[in-house]
Design an enzyme around this catalytic site. Structure first.
Site, mmCIF file in Angstrom:
data_model
loop_
_atom_site.group_PDB
_atom_site.id
_atom_site.type_symbol
_atom_site.label_atom_id
_atom_site.label_comp_id
_atom_site.label_asym_id
_atom_site.label_seq_id
_atom_site.Cartn_x
_atom_site.Cartn_y
_atom_site.Cartn_z
ATOM 1 N N HIS A 39 0.838 -1.211 0.000
ATOM 2 C CA HIS A 39 0.000 0.000 0.000
ATOM 3 C C HIS A 39 0.874 1.263 0.000
ATOM 4 O O HIS A 39 0.719 2.146 -0.853
ATOM 5 C CB HIS A 39 -0.896 -0.026 1.240
ATOM 6 N N GLU A 40 1.819 1.316 0.931
ATOM 7 C CA GLU A 40 2.672 2.510 1.022
ATOM 8 C C GLU A 40 3.573 2.629 -0.208
ATOM 9 O O GLU A 40 3.908 3.741 -0.637
ATOM 10 C CB GLU A 40 3.504 2.499 2.306
ATOM 11 N N HIS B 118 1.748 4.590 -2.739
ATOM 12 C CA HIS B 118 1.882 6.039 -2.478
ATOM 13 C C HIS B 118 3.272 6.515 -2.916
ATOM 14 O O HIS B 118 3.427 7.575 -3.515
ATOM 15 C CB HIS B 118 1.726 6.327 -0.978
ATOM 16 N N GLU C 292 -4.737 8.007 -2.691
ATOM 17 C CA GLU C 292 -5.216 6.722 -2.197
ATOM 18 C C GLU C 292 -5.512 5.774 -3.368
ATOM 19 O O GLU C 292 -5.348 4.553 -3.224
ATOM 20 C CB GLU C 292 -6.462 6.953 -1.331
HETATM 21 ZN ZN ZN Z 1 -3.033 5.223 2.028
#
Ligand code: ZN
Length: 501
Positions: free
Chosen positions: A264-265, A268, A294
Protein backbone atom coordinates in the site's frame (compact mmCIF):
# COMPACT_ATOMS: atom_id res chain seq x y z
CA UNK A 1 10.17 35.33 -18.59
CA UNK A 2 7.98 37.75 -16.68
CA UNK A 3 9.82 39.12 -13.64
CA UNK A 4 6.77 38.74 -11.40
CA UNK A 5 6.61 35.08 -12.38
CA UNK A 6 10.32 34.56 -11.65
CA UNK A 7 9.79 36.23 -8.32
CA UNK A 8 6.87 33.88 -7.63
CA UNK A 9 8.95 30.83 -8.52
CA UNK A 10 11.64 31.84 -6.05
CA UNK A 11 9.12 32.31 -3.24
CA UNK A 12 7.25 29.09 -3.97
CA UNK A 13 10.43 27.02 -4.18
CA UNK A 14 11.53 28.35 -0.81
CA UNK A 15 8.20 27.25 0.70
CA UNK A 16 8.58 23.78 -0.88
CA UNK A 17 12.10 23.42 0.53
CA UNK A 18 10.98 24.44 4.01
CA UNK A 19 8.10 21.97 3.81
CA UNK A 20 10.65 19.30 2.85
CA UNK A 21 12.58 20.07 6.04
CA UNK A 22 9.35 19.89 8.05
CA UNK A 23 8.50 16.55 6.52
CA UNK A 24 11.96 15.14 7.32
CA UNK A 25 11.57 16.29 10.92
CA UNK A 26 8.20 14.59 11.07
CA UNK A 27 9.62 11.33 9.64
CA UNK A 28 12.48 11.49 12.13
CA UNK A 29 10.02 11.97 14.98
CA UNK A 30 8.11 8.81 14.00
CA UNK A 31 11.09 6.63 13.09
CA UNK A 32 14.39 7.65 14.72
CA UNK A 33 13.94 10.25 17.44
CA UNK A 34 14.53 9.16 21.06
CA UNK A 35 11.31 9.50 23.08
CA UNK A 36 12.95 11.97 25.48
CA UNK A 37 13.30 14.53 22.68
CA UNK A 38 9.59 14.98 22.07
CA UNK A 39 9.27 18.29 23.92
CA UNK A 40 12.29 19.83 22.19
CA UNK A 41 11.07 18.53 18.83
CA UNK A 42 7.63 20.05 19.37
CA UNK A 43 9.31 23.45 19.80
CA UNK A 44 11.49 22.97 16.72
CA UNK A 45 8.46 22.03 14.66
CA UNK A 46 6.43 24.98 15.99
CA UNK A 47 9.29 27.39 15.15
CA UNK A 48 9.60 26.03 11.62
CA UNK A 49 5.80 26.09 11.18
CA UNK A 50 5.93 29.77 12.09
CA UNK A 51 8.57 30.46 9.43
CA UNK A 52 6.58 28.57 6.79
CA UNK A 53 3.39 30.41 7.75
CA UNK A 54 5.20 33.74 7.38
CA UNK A 55 6.45 32.80 3.91
CA UNK A 56 3.00 31.63 2.86
CA UNK A 57 1.27 34.80 4.06
CA UNK A 58 4.02 37.23 3.01
CA UNK A 59 2.27 40.35 1.61
CA UNK A 60 4.98 40.49 -1.09
CA UNK A 61 3.77 37.06 -2.28
CA UNK A 62 0.22 38.44 -2.35
CA UNK A 63 1.32 41.48 -4.43
CA UNK A 64 3.20 39.24 -6.80
CA UNK A 65 0.15 36.97 -7.25
CA UNK A 66 -2.12 39.99 -7.82
CA UNK A 67 0.18 41.28 -10.57
CA UNK A 68 0.15 37.90 -12.24
CA UNK A 69 -3.61 37.48 -11.87
CA UNK A 70 -4.16 40.72 -13.78
CA UNK A 71 -1.81 39.72 -16.58
CA UNK A 72 -2.83 38.11 -19.80
CA UNK A 73 -1.99 34.47 -19.18
CA UNK A 74 -1.78 33.55 -22.88
CA UNK A 75 1.97 33.94 -22.85
CA UNK A 76 2.30 31.44 -20.01
CA UNK A 77 2.46 27.68 -20.39
CA UNK A 78 0.21 25.10 -18.72
CA UNK A 79 2.61 24.48 -15.81
CA UNK A 80 3.10 28.20 -15.17
CA UNK A 81 -0.64 28.83 -15.12
CA UNK A 82 -1.03 25.88 -12.74
CA UNK A 83 1.61 27.29 -10.38
CA UNK A 84 -0.14 30.65 -10.26
CA UNK A 85 -3.57 29.08 -9.75
CA UNK A 86 -2.36 26.78 -6.97
CA UNK A 87 -0.32 29.49 -5.27
CA UNK A 88 -3.34 31.79 -5.25
CA UNK A 89 -5.48 29.05 -3.75
CA UNK A 90 -3.10 28.32 -0.89
CA UNK A 91 -2.41 32.03 -0.31
CA UNK A 92 -6.15 32.57 0.12
CA UNK A 93 -6.46 29.55 2.41
CA UNK A 94 -3.68 30.95 4.59
CA UNK A 95 -4.72 34.59 4.63
CA UNK A 96 -8.53 34.51 4.76
CA UNK A 97 -8.49 33.02 8.25
CA UNK A 98 -7.81 35.44 11.12
CA UNK A 99 -4.85 34.65 13.34
CA UNK A 100 -7.12 34.14 16.35
CA UNK A 101 -8.98 31.30 14.56
CA UNK A 102 -5.73 29.69 13.36
CA UNK A 103 -4.45 29.65 16.93
CA UNK A 104 -7.71 28.34 18.37
CA UNK A 105 -7.74 25.50 15.85
CA UNK A 106 -4.09 24.62 16.51
CA UNK A 107 -4.58 24.71 20.26
CA UNK A 108 -7.74 22.59 20.13
CA UNK A 109 -5.99 20.17 17.78
CA UNK A 110 -3.17 19.41 20.19
CA UNK A 111 -5.42 19.40 23.28
CA UNK A 112 -8.12 17.40 21.49
CA UNK A 113 -5.66 14.67 20.56
CA UNK A 114 -4.77 14.05 24.23
CA UNK A 115 -8.41 14.13 25.34
CA UNK A 116 -9.37 11.68 22.60
CA UNK A 117 -6.59 9.24 23.58
CA UNK A 118 -7.83 9.26 27.20
CA UNK A 119 -11.54 9.08 26.26
CA UNK A 120 -10.77 6.10 24.02
CA UNK A 121 -8.78 4.37 26.75
CA UNK A 122 -11.52 4.93 29.31
CA UNK A 123 -14.34 4.25 26.84
CA UNK A 124 -15.90 7.57 27.79
CA UNK A 125 -17.35 9.42 24.81
CA UNK A 126 -18.79 12.15 27.05
CA UNK A 127 -15.24 13.40 27.79
CA UNK A 128 -14.67 13.92 24.07
CA UNK A 129 -17.99 15.74 23.49
CA UNK A 130 -16.79 19.31 24.32
CA UNK A 131 -13.82 18.94 21.91
CA UNK A 132 -16.07 17.80 19.08
CA UNK A 133 -18.59 20.58 19.70
CA UNK A 134 -15.91 23.24 19.72
CA UNK A 135 -14.31 21.83 16.57
CA UNK A 136 -17.65 21.92 14.76
CA UNK A 137 -18.07 25.56 15.70
CA UNK A 138 -14.52 26.54 14.70
CA UNK A 139 -14.55 24.49 11.49
CA UNK A 140 -17.88 26.04 10.50
CA UNK A 141 -16.49 29.55 11.03
CA UNK A 142 -13.31 28.55 9.17
CA UNK A 143 -15.40 27.25 6.25
CA UNK A 144 -17.48 30.43 6.06
CA UNK A 145 -14.35 32.52 5.92
CA UNK A 146 -12.41 30.59 3.29
CA UNK A 147 -15.31 29.52 1.05
CA UNK A 148 -18.42 31.60 1.77
CA UNK A 149 -20.03 30.18 -1.39
CA UNK A 150 -19.75 26.58 -0.23
CA UNK A 151 -21.75 24.80 2.45
CA UNK A 152 -19.52 24.39 5.52
CA UNK A 153 -19.09 20.61 5.13
CA UNK A 154 -18.34 21.01 1.39
CA UNK A 155 -15.57 23.47 2.28
CA UNK A 156 -14.11 20.86 4.63
CA UNK A 157 -14.26 18.15 1.95
CA UNK A 158 -12.69 20.58 -0.52
CA UNK A 159 -9.56 20.77 1.60
CA UNK A 160 -8.84 17.08 0.88
CA UNK A 161 -10.74 16.51 -2.36
CA UNK A 162 -10.78 19.78 -4.26
CA UNK A 163 -13.88 20.32 -6.36
CA UNK A 164 -15.80 17.38 -4.88
CA UNK A 165 -19.05 18.16 -3.05
CA UNK A 166 -21.83 16.37 -1.15
CA UNK A 167 -23.98 16.67 -4.28
CA UNK A 168 -21.47 14.49 -6.11
CA UNK A 169 -20.71 12.07 -3.27
CA UNK A 170 -24.17 11.36 -1.84
CA UNK A 171 -25.73 9.65 -4.90
CA UNK A 172 -22.56 7.56 -5.40
CA UNK A 173 -22.55 6.47 -1.77
CA UNK A 174 -26.29 5.67 -1.95
CA UNK A 175 -25.54 3.36 -4.88
CA UNK A 176 -22.74 1.67 -2.97
CA UNK A 177 -25.04 1.05 0.00
CA UNK A 178 -27.74 -0.36 -2.24
CA UNK A 179 -25.33 -2.84 -3.83
CA UNK A 180 -22.89 -3.67 -1.05
CA UNK A 181 -25.22 -4.28 1.91
CA UNK A 182 -26.96 -7.24 0.19
CA UNK A 183 -23.60 -8.51 -1.15
CA UNK A 184 -22.13 -8.58 2.36
CA UNK A 185 -25.26 -10.30 3.69
CA UNK A 186 -25.01 -12.97 1.01
CA UNK A 187 -21.32 -13.49 1.84
CA UNK A 188 -22.08 -13.76 5.55
CA UNK A 189 -24.91 -16.22 5.03
CA UNK A 190 -22.83 -18.50 2.88
CA UNK A 191 -22.05 -21.78 4.66
CA UNK A 192 -18.52 -22.08 3.28
CA UNK A 193 -16.13 -19.45 4.60
CA UNK A 194 -12.49 -19.42 3.38
CA UNK A 195 -9.95 -21.24 5.53
CA UNK A 196 -7.63 -18.60 7.00
CA UNK A 197 -6.02 -20.82 9.64
CA UNK A 198 -2.62 -20.94 7.87
CA UNK A 199 -2.36 -17.14 8.12
CA UNK A 200 -2.22 -17.51 11.89
CA UNK A 201 0.87 -18.58 13.79
CA UNK A 202 4.38 -17.19 14.13
CA UNK A 203 6.17 -15.62 11.20
CA UNK A 204 9.85 -14.71 11.67
CA UNK A 205 10.29 -10.94 11.50
CA UNK A 206 13.47 -11.04 9.38
CA UNK A 207 11.68 -13.19 6.81
CA UNK A 208 8.73 -10.77 6.78
CA UNK A 209 11.03 -7.82 6.24
CA UNK A 210 12.97 -9.48 3.43
CA UNK A 211 9.73 -10.46 1.69
CA UNK A 212 8.22 -6.99 1.98
CA UNK A 213 11.39 -5.35 0.67
CA UNK A 214 11.63 -7.73 -2.25
CA UNK A 215 8.04 -7.22 -3.37
CA UNK A 216 8.24 -3.43 -2.88
CA UNK A 217 11.32 -3.29 -5.12
CA UNK A 218 9.87 -5.77 -7.63
CA UNK A 219 6.90 -3.50 -8.24
CA UNK A 220 9.19 -0.53 -8.75
CA UNK A 221 10.12 1.26 -5.51
CA UNK A 222 13.50 2.90 -6.13
CA UNK A 223 15.60 2.58 -2.98
CA UNK A 224 18.27 4.94 -4.35
CA UNK A 225 15.60 7.59 -3.88
CA UNK A 226 13.69 6.11 -0.99
CA UNK A 227 13.77 4.09 2.21
CA UNK A 228 11.66 1.57 4.11
CA UNK A 229 11.69 1.79 7.91
CA UNK A 230 9.59 0.82 10.91
CA UNK A 231 7.11 3.06 12.78
CA UNK A 232 4.07 2.61 15.02
CA UNK A 233 1.66 3.60 12.23
CA UNK A 234 2.65 2.94 8.61
CA UNK A 235 2.92 6.03 6.42
CA UNK A 236 4.55 7.46 3.29
CA UNK A 237 6.60 10.58 3.88
CA UNK A 238 9.87 12.10 2.73
CA UNK A 239 10.98 15.45 1.50
CA UNK A 240 11.10 15.25 -2.30
CA UNK A 241 10.54 12.86 -5.25
CA UNK A 242 14.21 11.90 -4.80
CA UNK A 243 13.71 11.16 -1.09
CA UNK A 244 10.54 9.14 -0.48
CA UNK A 245 10.27 7.30 2.82
CA UNK A 246 7.75 4.63 3.66
CA UNK A 247 7.25 2.82 6.93
CA UNK A 248 5.53 -0.30 8.18
CA UNK A 249 5.28 -2.33 11.37
CA UNK A 250 5.97 -6.04 11.75
CA UNK A 251 3.94 -8.33 13.99
CA UNK A 252 5.15 -11.86 14.55
CA UNK A 253 1.60 -13.18 14.51
CA UNK A 254 0.55 -11.63 11.19
CA UNK A 255 2.68 -11.29 8.05
CA UNK A 256 -0.19 -10.34 5.75
CA UNK A 257 -0.75 -7.03 7.55
CA UNK A 258 2.84 -5.83 7.19
CA UNK A 259 3.25 -7.18 3.66
CA UNK A 260 0.10 -5.51 2.35
CA UNK A 261 0.80 -2.30 4.23
CA UNK A 262 4.23 -2.14 2.55
CA UNK A 263 2.57 -2.72 -0.83
CA UNK A 264 0.00 0.00 0.00
CA UNK A 265 2.67 2.51 1.02
CA UNK A 266 4.75 1.54 -2.02
CA UNK A 267 1.79 2.61 -4.16
CA UNK A 268 1.88 6.04 -2.48
CA UNK A 269 5.67 6.09 -2.88
CA UNK A 270 5.58 5.31 -6.61
CA UNK A 271 3.28 8.31 -7.05
CA UNK A 272 5.73 10.53 -5.14
CA UNK A 273 8.78 9.17 -6.97
CA UNK A 274 6.97 9.55 -10.31
CA UNK A 275 6.11 13.23 -9.89
CA UNK A 276 7.40 15.56 -12.65
CA UNK A 277 10.07 17.27 -10.55
CA UNK A 278 11.78 18.65 -13.64
CA UNK A 279 8.95 21.22 -13.48
CA UNK A 280 10.75 22.55 -10.41
CA UNK A 281 9.91 22.24 -6.72
CA UNK A 282 6.64 23.95 -7.49
CA UNK A 283 2.91 23.22 -7.10
CA UNK A 284 2.55 21.91 -10.67
CA UNK A 285 4.86 18.99 -9.82
CA UNK A 286 2.98 18.00 -6.69
CA UNK A 287 0.55 15.15 -6.19
CA UNK A 288 -3.15 15.81 -6.59
CA UNK A 289 -5.86 15.13 -3.98
CA UNK A 290 -6.01 12.63 -1.10
CA UNK A 291 -8.41 10.51 -3.15
CA UNK A 292 -6.05 10.28 -6.13
CA UNK A 293 -3.15 9.47 -3.79
CA UNK A 294 -5.22 6.72 -2.20
CA UNK A 295 -6.14 5.44 -5.66
CA UNK A 296 -2.44 4.80 -6.25
CA UNK A 297 -1.88 2.86 -3.03
CA UNK A 298 -5.08 0.86 -3.45
CA UNK A 299 -4.29 0.20 -7.10
CA UNK A 300 -1.25 -1.82 -6.03
CA UNK A 301 -2.63 -3.21 -2.79
CA UNK A 302 -6.01 -4.38 -4.07
CA UNK A 303 -6.20 -4.38 -7.84
CA UNK A 304 -2.74 -5.91 -8.28
CA UNK A 305 -1.59 -7.60 -5.05
CA UNK A 306 -4.93 -9.10 -3.99
CA UNK A 307 -5.45 -10.60 -7.46
CA UNK A 308 -5.03 -14.25 -8.32
CA UNK A 309 -2.18 -13.70 -10.84
CA UNK A 310 -0.19 -11.87 -8.15
CA UNK A 311 -0.81 -14.68 -5.63
CA UNK A 312 0.25 -17.28 -8.18
CA UNK A 313 3.47 -15.37 -8.94
CA UNK A 314 4.51 -14.97 -5.29
CA UNK A 315 3.03 -18.05 -3.67
CA UNK A 316 6.23 -20.15 -3.86
CA UNK A 317 8.35 -17.26 -2.57
CA UNK A 318 5.97 -16.75 0.34
CA UNK A 319 5.76 -20.47 1.14
CA UNK A 320 9.57 -20.71 1.07
CA UNK A 321 9.72 -17.90 3.63
CA UNK A 322 7.18 -19.59 5.93
CA UNK A 323 7.29 -23.29 5.04
CA UNK A 324 5.80 -24.64 8.28
CA UNK A 325 2.82 -22.30 8.27
CA UNK A 326 1.91 -22.59 4.60
CA UNK A 327 2.59 -26.29 4.15
CA UNK A 328 -0.98 -27.21 3.37
CA UNK A 329 -1.92 -24.00 1.55
CA UNK A 330 -2.30 -23.69 -2.23
CA UNK A 331 -2.34 -20.63 -4.51
CA UNK A 332 -6.10 -20.89 -4.53
CA UNK A 333 -6.57 -21.22 -0.78
CA UNK A 334 -4.06 -18.41 -0.20
CA UNK A 335 -5.97 -16.14 -2.61
CA UNK A 336 -9.27 -16.91 -0.87
CA UNK A 337 -7.79 -16.42 2.59
CA UNK A 338 -6.33 -12.99 1.88
CA UNK A 339 -9.64 -11.95 0.30
CA UNK A 340 -11.94 -13.17 3.03
CA UNK A 341 -14.74 -10.74 3.85
CA UNK A 342 -16.14 -10.33 7.35
CA UNK A 343 -17.88 -7.32 8.92
CA UNK A 344 -15.94 -6.01 11.89
CA UNK A 345 -15.94 -2.94 14.12
CA UNK A 346 -12.64 -1.31 13.14
CA UNK A 347 -12.35 0.62 9.86
CA UNK A 348 -8.59 0.28 9.41
CA UNK A 349 -8.83 -3.51 9.65
CA UNK A 350 -11.76 -3.79 7.25
CA UNK A 351 -11.64 -5.71 3.95
CA UNK A 352 -12.33 -4.07 0.61
CA UNK A 353 -16.05 -4.99 0.57
CA UNK A 354 -17.00 -3.75 4.04
CA UNK A 355 -14.58 -0.75 4.09
CA UNK A 356 -16.84 1.58 2.04
CA UNK A 357 -19.66 1.16 4.57
CA UNK A 358 -17.36 2.29 7.39
CA UNK A 359 -16.61 5.38 5.30
CA UNK A 360 -20.24 6.04 4.34
CA UNK A 361 -21.27 5.87 8.01
CA UNK A 362 -18.69 8.52 8.93
CA UNK A 363 -19.62 10.65 5.91
CA UNK A 364 -23.30 10.61 6.87
CA UNK A 365 -22.45 11.55 10.45
CA UNK A 366 -20.19 14.45 9.42
CA UNK A 367 -22.82 15.64 6.96
CA UNK A 368 -25.48 15.44 9.68
CA UNK A 369 -23.33 17.30 12.21
CA UNK A 370 -22.48 20.18 9.87
CA UNK A 371 -26.00 20.29 8.44
CA UNK A 372 -27.57 20.36 11.91
CA UNK A 373 -29.64 17.16 11.59
CA UNK A 374 -27.44 15.34 14.12
CA UNK A 375 -26.15 16.35 17.54
CA UNK A 376 -22.76 15.46 19.00
CA UNK A 377 -24.32 14.07 22.21
CA UNK A 378 -26.30 11.51 20.20
CA UNK A 379 -23.35 10.13 18.21
CA UNK A 380 -22.74 6.84 20.07
CA UNK A 381 -26.35 5.80 19.50
CA UNK A 382 -26.36 6.95 15.87
CA UNK A 383 -23.05 5.19 15.23
CA UNK A 384 -24.24 1.86 16.62
CA UNK A 385 -27.55 2.06 14.82
CA UNK A 386 -25.82 2.67 11.47
CA UNK A 387 -23.31 -0.15 12.12
CA UNK A 388 -26.23 -2.48 12.72
CA UNK A 389 -28.00 -1.27 9.60
CA UNK A 390 -24.99 -1.40 7.25
CA UNK A 391 -22.85 -4.23 8.60
CA UNK A 392 -25.23 -6.14 10.86
CA UNK A 393 -23.04 -5.74 13.96
CA UNK A 394 -23.12 -3.46 16.98
CA UNK A 395 -19.90 -2.36 18.73
CA UNK A 396 -19.90 -3.44 22.40
CA UNK A 397 -18.02 -0.26 23.43
CA UNK A 398 -17.51 3.27 22.09
CA UNK A 399 -13.78 2.55 21.96
CA UNK A 400 -14.62 -0.01 19.26
CA UNK A 401 -17.18 2.39 17.79
CA UNK A 402 -17.45 6.16 17.63
CA UNK A 403 -14.09 6.74 19.39
CA UNK A 404 -11.89 4.61 17.12
CA UNK A 405 -10.54 7.17 14.62
CA UNK A 406 -8.05 9.95 15.34
CA UNK A 407 -9.35 12.23 12.53
CA UNK A 408 -11.94 14.20 14.50
CA UNK A 409 -9.58 14.80 17.42
CA UNK A 410 -7.42 16.90 15.08
CA UNK A 411 -10.35 18.56 13.32
CA UNK A 412 -9.98 16.59 10.07
CA UNK A 413 -13.61 16.57 8.94
CA UNK A 414 -14.27 15.69 5.30
CA UNK A 415 -11.27 13.38 5.03
CA UNK A 416 -13.04 10.00 5.18
CA UNK A 417 -14.74 10.12 1.74
CA UNK A 418 -11.26 10.21 0.11
CA UNK A 419 -10.62 6.57 1.10
CA UNK A 420 -13.60 5.27 -0.85
CA UNK A 421 -13.25 7.76 -3.71
CA UNK A 422 -9.68 6.40 -3.98
CA UNK A 423 -10.91 2.80 -4.07
CA UNK A 424 -13.34 3.65 -6.87
CA UNK A 425 -10.73 5.64 -8.83
CA UNK A 426 -8.29 2.72 -8.49
CA UNK A 427 -10.81 0.31 -9.94
CA UNK A 428 -11.74 2.61 -12.81
CA UNK A 429 -8.07 3.21 -13.65
CA UNK A 430 -7.41 -0.54 -13.56
CA UNK A 431 -10.29 -1.13 -15.95
CA UNK A 432 -8.79 1.35 -18.41
CA UNK A 433 -5.37 -0.29 -18.04
CA UNK A 434 -6.97 -3.67 -18.86
CA UNK A 435 -8.38 -2.19 -22.06
CA UNK A 436 -5.10 -0.58 -23.04
CA UNK A 437 -2.85 -3.48 -21.97
CA UNK A 438 -4.90 -6.68 -22.40
CA UNK A 439 -1.86 -8.70 -21.30
CA UNK A 440 -1.76 -7.06 -17.86
CA UNK A 441 -2.81 -10.14 -15.89
CA UNK A 442 -0.23 -12.25 -17.71
CA UNK A 443 2.38 -9.66 -16.82
CA UNK A 444 1.37 -9.76 -13.16
CA UNK A 445 1.53 -13.56 -13.13
CA UNK A 446 5.05 -13.30 -14.62
CA UNK A 447 6.15 -10.66 -12.10
CA UNK A 448 6.54 -8.13 -14.90
CA UNK A 449 5.28 -4.94 -13.24
CA UNK A 450 7.19 -2.38 -15.32
CA UNK A 451 4.43 -1.88 -17.93
CA UNK A 452 1.89 -1.20 -15.16
CA UNK A 453 4.16 1.21 -13.32
CA UNK A 454 5.04 2.90 -16.62
CA UNK A 455 1.36 3.36 -17.42
CA UNK A 456 0.61 4.90 -14.01
CA UNK A 457 3.72 7.11 -14.31
CA UNK A 458 2.62 8.44 -17.66
CA UNK A 459 -1.12 8.74 -17.10
CA UNK A 460 -1.23 9.92 -13.49
CA UNK A 461 2.05 10.59 -11.67
CA UNK A 462 3.62 12.77 -14.33
CA UNK A 463 0.48 14.91 -14.62
CA UNK A 464 1.27 16.48 -11.25
CA UNK A 465 -1.37 19.07 -10.50
CA UNK A 466 -1.98 20.19 -14.06
CA UNK A 467 -5.59 18.97 -13.94
CA UNK A 468 -8.27 18.66 -11.29
CA UNK A 469 -9.02 15.12 -10.13
CA UNK A 470 -12.28 15.22 -12.10
CA UNK A 471 -10.40 16.25 -15.27
CA UNK A 472 -7.71 13.64 -14.68
CA UNK A 473 -10.21 10.79 -14.35
CA UNK A 474 -11.96 11.99 -17.51
CA UNK A 475 -8.65 12.20 -19.41
CA UNK A 476 -7.37 8.81 -18.28
CA UNK A 477 -10.57 6.76 -18.44
CA UNK A 478 -12.72 8.74 -20.88
CA UNK A 479 -15.50 9.31 -18.34
CA UNK A 480 -16.28 10.83 -14.96
CA UNK A 481 -16.00 8.84 -11.75
CA UNK A 482 -18.35 5.90 -12.23
CA UNK A 483 -19.05 3.59 -9.25
CA UNK A 484 -20.18 0.79 -11.59
CA UNK A 485 -16.58 -0.35 -12.09
CA UNK A 486 -16.02 -0.76 -8.37
CA UNK A 487 -19.39 -2.43 -7.78
CA UNK A 488 -18.88 -4.78 -10.74
CA UNK A 489 -15.38 -5.67 -9.59
CA UNK A 490 -16.51 -6.53 -6.04
CA UNK A 491 -19.56 -8.49 -7.20
CA UNK A 492 -17.61 -10.58 -9.70
CA UNK A 493 -14.68 -11.24 -7.43
CA UNK A 494 -16.64 -12.17 -4.33
CA UNK A 495 -19.32 -14.13 -6.17
CA UNK A 496 -16.51 -16.33 -7.40
CA UNK A 497 -14.69 -16.59 -4.04
CA UNK A 498 -17.87 -17.36 -2.13
CA UNK A 499 -19.57 -19.27 -4.97
CA UNK A 500 -22.63 -17.01 -4.82
CA UNK A 501 -25.29 -17.35 -7.49
ZN1 ZN B 1 -3.03 5.22 2.03
Amino acid sequence: MDRHYLNLVQKLEEITHLNGVMSTLGWDQEVMMPAGASEARAKQIAALAGVIHECMTDPALGDCLNELKEKNSDCLGEAERCNIREALHSYELETKVPKRLVQELAELGSRGQGIWVMARQENKFSNFVPVLKQFLELKTEWAQRISPDLKPYDANIDLFERGTTMDMITPIFERLKQELIPLIEAIQNHPQQPDTSFLQGRFALDKQEALARKISQDIGFNTDRGRIDVSVHPFCGGSHPTDVRITTRYKESDFIESLYSVIHETGHALYEQGRPHELGDLPASESLTMGIHESQSLFWERMVAQSKPFCSHYFDTIRTAFPDNLQSATVDSFYRAINSCKPDFIRVEADEVTYPLHVILRYEIEKGLFGGSMQVDDLPGIWNELMQKYLGIKPPTDTLGVLQDSHWSGGAFGYFPSYTLGAMYACQFYNTLLNEQPEVEKNIAAGNFAPIKGWLNEKIHRQGRLYTSQELVQRVTGEALNPDYFIGYLKNKYSEIYALV
